[in-house]
Motif scaffolding. Structure first.
Motif, short mmCIF file in Angstrom:
data_model
loop_
_atom_site.label_atom_id
_atom_site.label_comp_id
_atom_site.label_asym_id
_atom_site.label_seq_id
_atom_site.Cartn_x
_atom_site.Cartn_y
_atom_site.Cartn_z
N CYS A 64 0.89 -1.25 -0.10
CA CYS A 64 -0.05 -0.02 -0.10
C CYS A 64 0.78 1.21 0.01
N ARG A 65 1.87 1.32 0.78
CA ARG A 65 3.13 2.58 0.71
C ARG A 65 3.40 2.64 -0.54
N ALA A 66 3.80 1.52 -1.25
CA ALA A 66 4.23 1.71 -2.73
C ALA A 66 3.35 2.18 -3.78
N ILE A 67 2.11 1.70 -3.67
CA ILE A 67 0.81 2.66 -4.29
C ILE A 67 0.76 3.91 -3.98
N LYS A 68 0.78 4.13 -2.69
CA LYS A 68 0.68 5.65 -2.17
C LYS A 68 1.79 6.55 -2.94
N GLU A 69 2.88 5.94 -2.57
CA GLU A 69 4.19 6.74 -3.23
C GLU A 69 4.17 7.17 -4.77
N SER A 70 3.36 6.20 -5.48
CA SER A 70 3.29 6.10 -6.80
C SER A 70 2.26 7.13 -7.56
N GLY A 71 1.40 7.83 -6.35
CA GLY A 71 0.32 8.39 -6.73
C GLY A 71 -1.06 7.68 -6.55
N GLY A 72 -1.35 6.52 -6.39
CA GLY A 72 -2.43 5.82 -6.30
C GLY A 72 -3.43 6.13 -4.96
N VAL A 73 -4.48 5.51 -4.64
CA VAL A 73 -5.23 5.76 -3.48
C VAL A 73 -5.46 4.38 -2.71
N ILE A 74 -5.52 4.39 -1.64
CA ILE A 74 -5.69 3.37 -0.68
C ILE A 74 -6.84 3.47 0.14
N LEU A 75 -7.45 2.20 0.41
CA LEU A 75 -8.83 2.28 1.08
C LEU A 75 -8.77 1.01 1.95
N ALA A 76 -9.20 0.98 3.12
CA ALA A 76 -9.17 -0.18 4.34
C ALA A 76 -10.38 -0.37 4.80
N GLN A 77 -10.95 -1.56 5.17
CA GLN A 77 -12.05 -1.94 5.65
C GLN A 77 -12.04 -1.53 7.30
N ASP A 78 -13.22 -0.98 7.70
CA ASP A 78 -13.29 -0.35 8.79
C ASP A 78 -13.26 -1.54 10.01
N ALA A 79 -12.75 -1.09 11.44
CA ALA A 79 -12.82 -2.23 12.32
C ALA A 79 -14.01 -2.85 12.71
N GLY A 80 -15.36 -1.94 12.39
CA GLY A 80 -16.42 -2.40 13.02
C GLY A 80 -17.12 -3.48 12.18
#
Length: 610
Positions: free
Chosen positions: A165-181
């Motif tokens: 995810c960090r690599a995608i973020k650094e290349s200009g992409g976007v990151i989504l994560a599922q919420d804990a609930g």
């Protein structure tokens, strides 16, 4: 007969067999499609169902699911997903191209990567060790899709996916994560969230709407932003990206993020403002990166995604603007850091060369002096020397005086060349005769070493413009090197031939040779192929550098060919040109050294010549 087992799954591992998926490949250019990587493990099936149930099939995106599976687990994910979505579903095959509107599922025991819109499989090296399938795929996705990459982390244990995810973020992409609930197992999503690289945190059922909004998909673009869809309005308002609508160059709508981006005090001051006053925007380019100078004078970098948009029955333009300044600064700092590291490395290398040079220089200066002093002490302690012994002692002193003279001459001349004060006096000479005479003049020296000397030429006479003293010095230096490193019984061959508009002079020996990695450095200042200081092979490391400079002053070039343990060949190319009588400058300068002295000086660092 023993059959070799293939490293990749056969075609039957795909829901649609190979001819079927190839038949369905369109002629679209996929480079403008977003590629969504979804990483999950334990508890991920329910999350996948919620996600694809709410993702419209006509989405123009590629979905690649990386699911941690036991090597012997028979997954039914494709069967379950095929009941809730109309998108085509494939199990990944090696070399398979990706298409928009399709879902691709990974297989147990294989790592997946993507390159140029094709998926590739590699069998795990060890099934016992923990694998990082999601990291591996996300890193390749970042390199392949850059700003078109979207990474999603759903329910799962462990931390796989965070680095990807960090690599995608650094290349200009976007990151989504599922919420804990909503996550059955929240270790994987929490790992990404705690790394502060997550753009959106939500339930899987809400992620499709976020992605469609982020990519500016027409499915959401045709909805009235001021309509009754309160959830959509809230999503737009809470988006970290600036979302604005322009019509005829004027801003009709902006979310709160636009006020912060453009440093406006109120929405009234922003609405109706010309977009050209705030940033450069080219409607013909749907994706571009530009810079903004804000009212406080600060400069930021933004990435703009634009698309046609119908707003209040007007054919408008929707812009999604992302502030990419942190990524830009990080990239610039990284590049600057790499430049600084390279500069420091080069500086340290130069310092090391200087240290080696001055170490050699002190040795070169001290050794002859020690020899001369020792010889003088012998002469002073006993006046009863026979004439034969006196001649030998005087010869030792003379040779070491020549050694110091050679070193000083080389240092003075290389300094003059560097500063542009060294002049060559071009006159028309028979280069064949010049090289032959200087070669034959040292034949006795070479014979005394037990080395065979050969001179060969394919042309009897060739008049060219050259500086006589410099040519003699070049040849003597190369012969001196050849003698140093050629054992008794070896051969030194000097050869001249004419080739088109140049004269080639070759000095070749059958000596110890130069290691391949040292050939490229042999003409560098202060360099020596053999750093060992011993009585047979002395030198300061500037002789060949001086030779190269003298050749280049003749508009020539010098190269070296060598094979370690087999010998070395230096090849000089000098232009075959003449100077007119008017160009020849004759100066009545007394010769500094005669031919015998020149040989004694150039060969002074070779011991036991007689």
């Amino acid at each position: 007969m023993m059959m070799r087992k293939s490293n990749f799954p056969n075609n039957n591992s795909c829901i649609h067999i190979e001819p079927e998926y190839k038949k369905n490949i369109s002629n679209k250019n996929n480079k403008d499609s977003f590629i969504v990587g979804i990483g999950t493990s334990a508890g991920g099936l329910d999350a996948l169902k919620d996600f694809f149930k709410n993702m419209p099939p006509d989405n123009n995106m590629v979905f690649i699911v990386i699911h941690h599976l036991s090597p012997d687990y028979n997954s039914f994910t494709q069967d379950i997903l095929s009941q809730i979505t109309k998108m085509k579903i494939f199990k990944i095959q090696n070399g398979m191209p990706v298409e928009p509107g399709c879902i691709y599922l990974n297989l147990p025991k294989y790592t997946v990567t993507i390159s140029k819109n094709r998926l590739y499989l590699k069998e795990h090296q060890s099934l016992k060790k923990p694998s990082f399938l999601i990291n591996s795929f996300f890193k390749s996705l970042a390199e392949d899709a850059h700003k078109k990459a979207i990474g999603i982390i759903l329910s799962g244990t462990g931390s796989d996916g965070t680095l990807g995810c960090r690599a995608i973020k650094e290349s200009g992409g976007v990151i989504l994560a599922q919420d804990a609930g909503t996550a059955k197992f929240n270790s994987m999503p929490n790992s990404v969230i705690s790394a502060h690289i997550c753009d959106f945190i939500s339930a899987p059922k809400d992620m499709p709407e976020i992605i469609l909004q982020y990519t500016g998909h027409p499915l959401l673009a045709n909805e009235r932003i001021h309509g009754t869809n309160k959830e959509l309005k809230k999503l737009i308002e809470l988006s970290p990206f600036t979302i604005i609508i322009i019509y005829q160059g004027k801003i009709l709508f902006s979310n709160t993020a636009g006020l912060n981006l453009f440093q406006m005090e109120s929405m009234e001051s922003l609405i109706g403002k010309s977009i050209d006053e705030l940033l450069y925007f080219n409607p013909a380019n749907p994706n571009e990166e530009t810079e903004i100078i804000r009212p406080d004078g600060s400069k930021i970098y933004v990435d703009i995604t634009s698309m046609p948009f119908s707003f209040e029955e007007k054919d408008s333009q929707l812009l999604i603007i992302r502030d990419v300044t942190p990524q830009k600064i990080e990239m610039e700092l990284r590049l600057d850091n790499e430049k600084q590291k390279k500069l420091i490395s080069e500086t340290l290398a130069i310092d090391e060369l200087k240290n080696v040079f001055f170490s050699n220089l002190s040795h070169e200066l001290r050794t002859p002096l020690n020899v001369i002093m020792s010889t003088l002490q012998l002469l002073e302690s006993d006046t009863g020397h026979e004439k034969k012994n006196l001649t030998k002692l005087y010869g030792i002193m003379r040779q070491n005086c020549y050694r110091q003279l050679r070193l000083i001459n080389n240092m003075i001349d290389i300094t003059k060349i560097d500063s542009g004060f060294f002049e060559i006096k071009l006159q028309n000479h028979d280069i064949i005769s010049v090289v032959e005479n200087i070669t034959l003049s040292v034949s006795d020296y070479i014979k005394n070493k037990g080395i065979e000397l050969i001179f060969d030429t394919n042309v009897e006479e060739k008049i060219i413009a050259c500086d006589l003293d410099s040519i003699e010095r070049i040849i003597l230096n190369l012969l001196s090197n050849a003698i140093k490193f050629t054992n008794p019984g070896g051969t030194i061959k000097v050869k001249i031939k004419e080739k088109q508009a140049v004269v080639l002079i070759s000095v070749k020996d059958t000596g110890k040779g130069i290691p391949e990695e040292k050939c490229a450095l042999i003409f560098d200042r202060f360099r020596q192929a053999d750093k060992k200081l011993n009585k047979v092979n002395e030198g300061s490391g500037i002789g060949l550098s001086l030779v190269k400079s003298l050749v280049e002053l003749h508009d020539g070039i010098i190269n070296v060919k060598s094979k370690f343990g087999k010998g070395t060949e230096f090849i000089i190319e000098i232009p075959s040109k003449k100077v007119s009588e008017e160009e020849i400058v004759l100066k009545d300068e007394p010769k500094e050294y005669n031919n015998i002295e020149k040989i004694n000086i150039e060969f002074s660092d070779i011991y036991n010549l007689r």
